[in-house]
Design an enzyme around this catalytic site. Structure first.
Site, PDB file in Angstrom:
ATOM      1  N   ARG A  74      -9.254  32.831 -78.887  1.00 16.40           N
ATOM      2  CA  ARG A  74     -10.182  32.442 -79.952  1.00 16.40           C
ATOM      3  C   ARG A  74      -9.638  31.315 -80.794  1.00 16.40           C
ATOM      4  NH1 ARG A  74     -13.978  35.054 -82.565  1.00 16.40           N
ATOM      5  NH2 ARG A  74     -14.219  32.922 -83.272  1.00 16.40           N
ATOM      6  N   TYR A 116      -6.796  28.856 -85.893  1.00 16.20           N
ATOM      7  CA  TYR A 116      -7.785  28.728 -86.960  1.00 16.20           C
ATOM      8  C   TYR A 116      -7.349  27.592 -87.871  1.00 16.20           C
ATOM      9  CZ  TYR A 116      -9.619  33.033 -85.167  1.00 16.20           C
ATOM     10  OH  TYR A 116     -10.168  33.966 -84.333  1.00 16.20           O
ATOM     11  N   ARG A 168     -16.736  27.526 -83.735  1.00 16.76           N
ATOM     12  CA  ARG A 168     -15.891  28.575 -83.160  1.00 16.76           C
ATOM     13  C   ARG A 168     -15.820  28.396 -81.654  1.00 16.76           C
ATOM     14  NH1 ARG A 168     -17.153  33.614 -87.127  1.00 16.76           N
ATOM     15  NH2 ARG A 168     -17.918  32.322 -88.807  1.00 16.76           N
ATOM     16  N   ARG A 175     -15.544  17.990 -73.291  1.00 18.14           N
ATOM     17  CA  ARG A 175     -15.680  17.319 -72.003  1.00 18.14           C
ATOM     18  C   ARG A 175     -14.989  15.959 -71.987  1.00 18.14           C
ATOM     19  NH1 ARG A 175     -18.191  19.811 -68.852  1.00 18.14           N
ATOM     20  NH2 ARG A 175     -19.888  20.637 -70.089  1.00 18.14           N
TER      21      ARG A 175
END
Length: 122
Positions: free
Chosen positions: A7, A108, A90, A63
């Site tokens: 994450r 984060y 996120r 990308r």
């Protein structure tokens, strides 16, 4: 080898395409650096943005990173929860790895450190 979820999140100051792309690239580059990721080990990536962001696709920023053009990427809108962190991006990276779950470094950045202060301080 297992598939693990990795994450990360960041925030932007404005709903601006270049700002969204810059912040997304910074987040992904930090995730890759801290976890020593080989792009060939990435199964897929899901990116979400809060409803106040719509100026650009964060997947397009990913990308543009070297080697990421073949990784399946998907963008979605983050659910709108009253009082949630605005202007946030996120990411959930699905990664083939031999690392244990607690060895992964979740990232984060910006105001997003408040989402998971327990992980942001690692």
């Amino acid at each position: 080898m297992k598939v693990r979820g990795l994450r990360g999140a960041t925030t932007v100051k404005a709903n601006d395409r270049e700002e969204i792309w810059r912040a997304t690239r910074e987040l992904m580059e930090e995730i890759v650096r801290l976890n020593d990721i080989d792009v060939d080990d990435v199964a897929s990536v899901i990116l979400t943005m809060t409803a106040d962001l719509n100026a650009g696709f964060p997947a397009l920023a990913v990308r543009q990173l070297p080697g990421w053009q073949w990784v399946p990427l998907m963008c979605a809108r983050e659910i709108e929860v009253p009082g949630s962190l605005p202007r946030s991006i996120r990411v959930l990276v699905h990664l083939n790895t031999d690392k244990a779950q607690d060895e992964l470094i979740h990232v984060y950045l910006g105001e997003a450190v408040q989402l998971r202060p327990d992980l942001a301080t690692r």
